[in-house]
Design an enzyme around this catalytic site. Structure first.
Site, PDB file in Angstrom:
ATOM      1  N   LYS A  14       0.824  -1.221   0.000  1.00 29.43           N
ATOM      2  CA  LYS A  14       0.000   0.000   0.000  1.00 29.43           C
ATOM      3  C   LYS A  14       0.852   1.263   0.000  1.00 29.43           C
ATOM      4  O   LYS A  14       0.586   2.192  -0.753  1.00 29.43           O
ATOM      5  CB  LYS A  14      -0.929   0.053   1.229  1.00 29.43           C
ATOM      6  CG  LYS A  14      -1.916  -1.086   1.304  1.00 29.43           C
ATOM      7  CD  LYS A  14      -2.906  -0.898   2.445  1.00 29.43           C
ATOM      8  CE  LYS A  14      -2.270  -0.890   3.824  1.00 29.43           C
ATOM      9  NZ  LYS A  14      -1.642  -2.177   4.209  1.00 29.43           N
ATOM     10  N   ARG A  89      -9.824   1.445   8.251  1.00 26.73           N
ATOM     11  CA  ARG A  89      -9.386   0.115   8.655  1.00 26.73           C
ATOM     12  C   ARG A  89     -10.493  -0.653   9.360  1.00 26.73           C
ATOM     13  O   ARG A  89     -10.293  -1.803   9.734  1.00 26.73           O
ATOM     14  CB  ARG A  89      -8.202   0.264   9.615  1.00 26.73           C
ATOM     15  CG  ARG A  89      -6.877  -0.220   9.046  1.00 26.73           C
ATOM     16  CD  ARG A  89      -5.848  -0.035  10.137  1.00 26.73           C
ATOM     17  NE  ARG A  89      -4.621  -0.726   9.920  1.00 26.73           N
ATOM     18  CZ  ARG A  89      -3.551  -0.185   9.342  1.00 26.73           C
ATOM     19  NH1 ARG A  89      -3.595   1.021   8.844  1.00 26.73           N
ATOM     20  NH2 ARG A  89      -2.442  -0.885   9.257  1.00 26.73           N
ATOM     21  N   ARG A 123      11.339  -6.245   5.339  1.00 23.56           N
ATOM     22  CA  ARG A 123      11.194  -4.802   5.099  1.00 23.56           C
ATOM     23  C   ARG A 123      12.169  -3.991   5.958  1.00 23.56           C
ATOM     24  O   ARG A 123      12.295  -4.230   7.149  1.00 23.56           O
ATOM     25  CB  ARG A 123       9.749  -4.406   5.419  1.00 23.56           C
ATOM     26  CG  ARG A 123       9.492  -2.938   5.256  1.00 23.56           C
ATOM     27  CD  ARG A 123       8.049  -2.670   5.044  1.00 23.56           C
ATOM     28  NE  ARG A 123       7.285  -2.694   6.285  1.00 23.56           N
ATOM     29  CZ  ARG A 123       5.983  -2.397   6.328  1.00 23.56           C
ATOM     30  NH1 ARG A 123       5.334  -2.090   5.229  1.00 23.56           N
ATOM     31  NH2 ARG A 123       5.348  -2.427   7.465  1.00 23.56           N
ATOM     32  N   ARG A 155      11.047  -1.461  11.110  1.00 26.51           N
ATOM     33  CA  ARG A 155       9.952  -0.823  11.833  1.00 26.51           C
ATOM     34  C   ARG A 155       9.713  -1.590  13.122  1.00 26.51           C
ATOM     35  O   ARG A 155       9.799  -2.816  13.125  1.00 26.51           O
ATOM     36  CB  ARG A 155       8.691  -0.876  10.963  1.00 26.51           C
ATOM     37  CG  ARG A 155       8.238   0.475  10.512  1.00 26.51           C
ATOM     38  CD  ARG A 155       7.152   0.369   9.505  1.00 26.51           C
ATOM     39  NE  ARG A 155       5.883  -0.092  10.067  1.00 26.51           N
ATOM     40  CZ  ARG A 155       4.729  -0.025   9.419  1.00 26.51           C
ATOM     41  NH1 ARG A 155       4.686   0.470   8.204  1.00 26.51           N
ATOM     42  NH2 ARG A 155       3.615  -0.451   9.966  1.00 26.51           N
ATOM     43  N   ARG A 166      -0.805  -8.299  13.728  1.00 30.81           N
ATOM     44  CA  ARG A 166      -1.294  -7.317  12.744  1.00 30.81           C
ATOM     45  C   ARG A 166      -2.081  -8.001  11.626  1.00 30.81           C
ATOM     46  O   ARG A 166      -3.097  -7.484  11.177  1.00 30.81           O
ATOM     47  CB  ARG A 166      -0.115  -6.520  12.151  1.00 30.81           C
ATOM     48  CG  ARG A 166       0.418  -5.471  13.128  1.00 30.81           C
ATOM     49  CD  ARG A 166       1.770  -4.959  12.697  1.00 30.81           C
ATOM     50  NE  ARG A 166       1.719  -4.234  11.440  1.00 30.81           N
ATOM     51  CZ  ARG A 166       2.751  -4.136  10.603  1.00 30.81           C
ATOM     52  NH1 ARG A 166       3.909  -4.694  10.894  1.00 30.81           N
ATOM     53  NH2 ARG A 166       2.631  -3.439   9.510  1.00 30.81           N
TER      54      ARG A 166
HETATM   55  P1  AMP Z   1       0.459   1.092   8.916  1.00 36.13           P
HETATM   56  O1  AMP Z   1       1.675   1.901   8.691  1.00 36.13           O
HETATM   57  O2  AMP Z   1      -0.686   1.479   8.010  1.00 36.13           O
HETATM   58  O3  AMP Z   1       0.728  -0.393   8.878  1.00 36.13           O
HETATM   59  O4  AMP Z   1      -0.045   1.425  10.392  1.00 36.13           O
HETATM   60  C1  AMP Z   1       0.742   1.134  11.526  1.00 36.13           C
HETATM   61  C2  AMP Z   1      -0.125   1.059  12.775  1.00 36.13           C
HETATM   62  O5  AMP Z   1      -0.763   2.338  13.002  1.00 36.13           O
HETATM   63  C3  AMP Z   1      -1.273   0.059  12.727  1.00 36.13           C
HETATM   64  O6  AMP Z   1      -0.864  -1.271  13.044  1.00 36.13           O
HETATM   65  C4  AMP Z   1      -2.229   0.648  13.754  1.00 36.13           C
HETATM   66  O7  AMP Z   1      -1.809   0.362  15.073  1.00 36.13           O
HETATM   67  C5  AMP Z   1      -2.073   2.141  13.522  1.00 36.13           C
HETATM   68  N1  AMP Z   1      -3.047   2.632  12.521  1.00 36.13           N
HETATM   69  C6  AMP Z   1      -2.768   3.137  11.287  1.00 36.13           C
HETATM   70  N2  AMP Z   1      -3.880   3.487  10.640  1.00 36.13           N
HETATM   71  C7  AMP Z   1      -4.913   3.187  11.462  1.00 36.13           C
HETATM   72  C8  AMP Z   1      -6.333   3.279  11.354  1.00 36.13           C
HETATM   73  N3  AMP Z   1      -6.927   3.761  10.246  1.00 36.13           N
HETATM   74  N4  AMP Z   1      -7.081   2.866  12.408  1.00 36.13           N
HETATM   75  C9  AMP Z   1      -6.505   2.371  13.523  1.00 36.13           C
HETATM   76  N5  AMP Z   1      -5.185   2.236  13.691  1.00 36.13           N
HETATM   77  C10 AMP Z   1      -4.380   2.633  12.671  1.00 36.13           C
END
Ligand code: AMP
Length: 209
Positions: A14, A89, A123, A155, A166
């Site tokens: 993404k 999400r 990653r 990360r 996750r």
């Molecule tokens: P990502 O970089 O999109 O994988 O997001 C990393 C983390 O941020 C996720 O595992 C969640 O803990 C939090 N997060 C990001 N976007 C959202 C969202 N729309 N709703 C809830 N938690 C989020």
């Protein structure tokens, strides 16, 4: 121009595809995950809370996410559209988005759980220039950044245990969004297992239809 949501499992690509689409279409790339990582870096109260939730692999509560997304979507640069990466999400986040700035299309990057876990495992990002890469795809990058020689970092939530949670969180809370958007006729399913360039070509083709 256009409002796009990028949907898919963690590791589906993404972020990579959103950055490319943002450049191509000249519309802002809005990543809620990046916004939370910034908050973590800044050490703000939001960051302290978000860090705990993120390293557990869980979701930040809807009301917090909605507040930051609504603020971001009210800025002038969004008049050309948006690419939302990592939001919505949950179905309730999607309903909220529909009530203020509904998307035109939802790009769903489909990928198996096994491949997603493998990609997340490999990653890395460069601590110096911020380049994102995968040591399984670019073997020369095992030790240092191929662009600037900087140190590669993982990360905090890409550890095997957090990756497992996750992916489970995605299946339970986010995967239902594919049906939500399919019923609205907005879902564009793309095979996310292909290479970066080929996935991008398919995205462009599907949004131009
Ligand atoms: P990502 O970089 O999109 O994988 O997001 C990393 C983390 O941020 C996720 O595992 C969640 O803990 C939090 N997060 C990001 N976007 C959202 C969202 N729309 N709703 C809830 N938690 C989020």
């Amino acid at each position: 121009m256009g409002r796009y949501v990028m949907l898919g499992m963690p590791g589906a690509g993404k972020g990579t595809q959103s950055r490319k689409l943002s450049q191509e279409m000249e519309i802002p790339h809005i990543s809620t995950g990046d916004m939370f990582r910034e908050a973590v870096k800044s050490g703000s109260p939001l960051g302290i809370r978000a860090r705990e939730i993120m390293t557990a692999g869980e979701l930040v509560p809807d009301e917090i996410v909605l507040e930051i997304v609504k603020e971001r979507l009210s800025r002038p640069d969004v008049s050309r559209g948006y690419i939302l990466d990592g939001f919505p999400r949950t179905v309730s986040q999607a309903r909220e988005l529909d009530s203020f700035q509904a998307p035109d299309a939802v790009i769903y990057l489909a990928l198996s759980q096994e491949e997603a876990a493998r990609r997340l495992e490999g990653r890395r990002s460069c601590g110096k220039c911020g380049a994102q890469l995968n040591i399984y795809l670019q073997e020369s990058a095992e030790d240092s950044c191929p662009k600037c020689g900087g140190e590669l970092v993982r990360r905090e939530d890409d550890t095997p245990e957090t990756v497992r949670v996750r992916i489970e969180t995605y299946i339970r809370q986010t995967k239902p969004l594919t049906e939500y958007y399919r019923e609205k006729g907005l879902l564009r399913e793309i095979d996310g297992a292909r290479g970066i360039g080929s996935v991008f070509e398919n995205i462009i083709r599907s949004v131009k239809k």
